[in-house]
Write an enzyme that holds these catalytic residues in place. Sequence first.
Site, PDB file in Angstrom:
ATOM      1  N   GLU A 105     -10.513   3.041   8.658  1.00  0.00           N
ATOM      2  CA  GLU A 105      -9.390   3.562   9.055  1.00  0.00           C
ATOM      3  C   GLU A 105      -9.729   4.709  10.229  1.00  0.00           C
ATOM      4  O   GLU A 105      -9.320   4.880  11.115  1.00  0.00           O
ATOM      5  CB  GLU A 105      -8.725   4.358   7.853  1.00  0.00           C
ATOM      6  CG  GLU A 105      -7.418   5.046   8.374  1.00  0.00           C
ATOM      7  CD  GLU A 105      -6.599   5.664   7.229  1.00  0.00           C
ATOM      8  OE1 GLU A 105      -7.081   5.918   6.354  1.00  0.00           O
ATOM      9  OE2 GLU A 105      -5.513   5.910   7.493  1.00  0.00           O
TER      10      GLU A 105
ATOM     11  N   HIS B  15       1.007   5.595  -1.365  1.00  0.00           N
ATOM     12  CA  HIS B  15       0.541   6.843  -2.168  1.00  0.00           C
ATOM     13  C   HIS B  15       2.033   7.710  -2.312  1.00  0.00           C
ATOM     14  O   HIS B  15       2.259   7.893  -1.298  1.00  0.00           O
ATOM     15  CB  HIS B  15      -0.307   7.561  -1.328  1.00  0.00           C
ATOM     16  CG  HIS B  15      -1.533   6.917  -0.665  1.00  0.00           C
ATOM     17  ND1 HIS B  15      -2.665   6.735  -1.740  1.00  0.00           N
ATOM     18  CD2 HIS B  15      -1.854   6.474   0.381  1.00  0.00           C
ATOM     19  CE1 HIS B  15      -3.588   5.818  -0.913  1.00  0.00           C
ATOM     20  NE2 HIS B  15      -2.942   5.763   0.526  1.00  0.00           N
TER      21      HIS B  15
ATOM     22  N   HIS C  10       0.847  -1.241  -0.134  1.00  0.00           N
ATOM     23  CA  HIS C  10      -0.054   0.092   0.069  1.00  0.00           C
ATOM     24  C   HIS C  10       0.999   1.107  -0.057  1.00  0.00           C
ATOM     25  O   HIS C  10       1.379   1.403   1.260  1.00  0.00           O
ATOM     26  CB  HIS C  10      -1.065  -0.015   1.217  1.00  0.00           C
ATOM     27  CG  HIS C  10      -1.958   1.074   1.281  1.00  0.00           C
ATOM     28  ND1 HIS C  10      -3.084   1.127   0.356  1.00  0.00           N
ATOM     29  CD2 HIS C  10      -2.059   2.192   1.933  1.00  0.00           C
ATOM     30  CE1 HIS C  10      -3.767   2.346   0.372  1.00  0.00           C
ATOM     31  NE2 HIS C  10      -3.222   2.830   1.498  1.00  0.00           N
TER      32      HIS C  10
ATOM     33  N   ASP D  34       2.396   2.911   3.007  1.00  0.00           N
ATOM     34  CA  ASP D  34       1.234   3.893   2.953  1.00  0.00           C
ATOM     35  C   ASP D  34       1.663   5.350   2.863  1.00  0.00           C
ATOM     36  O   ASP D  34       1.908   5.738   1.643  1.00  0.00           O
ATOM     37  CB  ASP D  34       0.140   3.580   4.047  1.00  0.00           C
ATOM     38  CG  ASP D  34      -1.042   4.475   3.938  1.00  0.00           C
ATOM     39  OD1 ASP D  34      -1.226   5.025   2.946  1.00  0.00           O
ATOM     40  OD2 ASP D  34      -1.749   4.478   4.751  1.00  0.00           O
TER      41      ASP D  34
ATOM     42  N   HIS E 187      -5.925  -1.149   6.255  1.00  0.00           N
ATOM     43  CA  HIS E 187      -6.053  -0.561   7.520  1.00  0.00           C
ATOM     44  C   HIS E 187      -7.080  -1.610   8.237  1.00  0.00           C
ATOM     45  O   HIS E 187      -6.563  -2.085   9.488  1.00  0.00           O
ATOM     46  CB  HIS E 187      -6.807   0.811   7.665  1.00  0.00           C
ATOM     47  CG  HIS E 187      -5.825   1.734   6.989  1.00  0.00           C
ATOM     48  ND1 HIS E 187      -4.278   1.807   7.165  1.00  0.00           N
ATOM     49  CD2 HIS E 187      -5.898   2.577   6.122  1.00  0.00           C
ATOM     50  CE1 HIS E 187      -3.834   2.616   6.309  1.00  0.00           C
ATOM     51  NE2 HIS E 187      -4.673   3.113   5.698  1.00  0.00           N
TER      52      HIS E 187
ATOM     53  N   HIS F  88     -11.807   3.841  -3.206  1.00  0.00           N
ATOM     54  CA  HIS F  88     -10.851   4.711  -2.326  1.00  0.00           C
ATOM     55  C   HIS F  88     -11.264   4.348  -0.850  1.00  0.00           C
ATOM     56  O   HIS F  88     -10.408   3.993   0.090  1.00  0.00           O
ATOM     57  CB  HIS F  88     -11.185   6.348  -2.664  1.00  0.00           C
ATOM     58  CG  HIS F  88     -10.156   6.779  -1.667  1.00  0.00           C
ATOM     59  ND1 HIS F  88     -10.779   7.065  -0.282  1.00  0.00           N
ATOM     60  CD2 HIS F  88      -9.000   7.328  -1.371  1.00  0.00           C
ATOM     61  CE1 HIS F  88      -9.902   8.048   0.405  1.00  0.00           C
ATOM     62  NE2 HIS F  88      -8.980   8.095  -0.440  1.00  0.00           N
TER      63      HIS F  88
ATOM     64  N   HIS G  70      -9.714   1.200   1.229  1.00  0.00           N
ATOM     65  CA  HIS G  70      -9.386   1.561   2.559  1.00  0.00           C
ATOM     66  C   HIS G  70     -10.708   1.246   3.284  1.00  0.00           C
ATOM     67  O   HIS G  70     -11.679   1.686   3.147  1.00  0.00           O
ATOM     68  CB  HIS G  70      -9.290   3.297   2.695  1.00  0.00           C
ATOM     69  CG  HIS G  70      -8.121   3.780   2.107  1.00  0.00           C
ATOM     70  ND1 HIS G  70      -8.014   4.704   1.125  1.00  0.00           N
ATOM     71  CD2 HIS G  70      -6.646   3.328   2.449  1.00  0.00           C
ATOM     72  CE1 HIS G  70      -6.725   5.031   0.887  1.00  0.00           C
ATOM     73  NE2 HIS G  70      -5.979   4.317   1.376  1.00  0.00           N
TER      74      HIS G  70
HETATM   75 ZN   LIG Z   1      -4.092   4.762   2.031  1.00  0.00          ZN
END
Ligand SMILES: [Zn+2]
Length: 457
Positions: free
Chosen positions: A245, A73, A71, A330, A279, A215, A242
């Site tokens: 979270e 970004h 994971h 992440d 998560h 998302h 996700h």
């Molecule tokens: Zn993320």
Amino acid sequence: MTTTERTRTYWLEHAWLGTHVEPGVALTVSVSGSAAGRDGRITAVHQGTPAPPPGAEILRGLTLPGLANAHSHAFHRALRGTVQVGSGTFWTWREVMYSVADRLTPESYHELARAVYAEMALAGITAVGEFHYVHHAPGGTPYADPNVMGEALIEAAAEAGIRITLLDTCYLSSGFGEPPGAHQLRFSDGTAEAWAERCSVLKERDHARIGAAVHSVRAVPADQLATVARWAEERRAPLHVHLSEQTAENDGCREAHGRTPARLLADHGVLGPRTTGVHNTHLTDEDIALIGGSGTGTCMCPTTERDLADGIGPAAALQSAGSPLSLGSDSHAVIDLLEEARAMELNERLRTRTRGHWTTAALLRAATADGHAALGWDDTGTIEAGARADFTTIALDSVRTAGPLPRLGAETAVFAATAADVRHTIVGGRHVVRDGAHTLVPDVPQALARAVSALRA
Ligand SMILES: [Zn+2]
């Protein structure tokens, strides 16, 4: 294009073979003639080879299968340091994150991602799952090539020498029944149908797989979840989301739909063995049973979850219920999969005040084979004949790792080593990192500094 096959031999001073450390292992690897290719596979594993065979590449230390960063970004790397000033919550952090997202262009994102993926290679990571949602120009206008941002990431991974699964992310709303906010316009395709049409143009290649992502339940309206799930199902592609979270997201979901995010996703066909929840932090017992019972994976991102004050997800309970575990860096507060692996165990120790929730083998499986499987690279992440020749060597003679017996090398790697102890990274049978230096990106710190400062200007 030549298709000549060549054979290489690697001699591993110590090798992690999934259950134990084996001294003196020779690997035969077959690679194609194409210099840029990443298609090499292990063709034979010779245990009981105490000395390097003639002509072998020597890997001193403990060689592990390549690490999978499930994971990422990539652009969050530009926030490192900046977001540690002051106080707040996930939601205040998100405002700073959006200010960087606003400034990304295809060129600046390519430059940053190339440097970030090079940092990953230096940390022993051979495959990344990029959860990608910055699709369009600011304001939401598509670029001339509507996939130019995703292509920039795929190209960046090729230049940094690692594999990528581009998890093209559907992001349509800012909350339950809310249109996208100003910052989020560039994330949105308008509808899941339009998202699917755009993603269908993306092509897989030697080093790149295409997957899908929702998302979150706040960013994809419930009646459009099935479109994303169907797109992934038709291609047998990985699907990430996700999941729970934040408690505020759970509260919003209950208010809008009368059920938890996990229940909502299950009801719309999103959960299943090719799906990974990222998560999976704030769950009910029923959520854990739904996720585990459907074979949905769980990607834990402990360094980000602690950095963003998210809370500690019930990883041990999820795994017991049937959810395979993977790990991700992440937000890239740090990029260190060894730290992610030990943090999962150490978080559980703090919560329960008992030790030993996972064996070292189980933590390494999450960081390697199960992480790759979550990204659709099923034949990667083990040192055995037939697997892709992706591996990484951890020094056992650094200030952090010297001392323990070599047979405890895996415990030493997981519980004491850091990314700084990564000596070699090999992807598809080719050195991407040799003796701690990247072979394709000459000065990674400078590349990072340049790319980050361009986004701060
Ligand atoms: Zn993320």
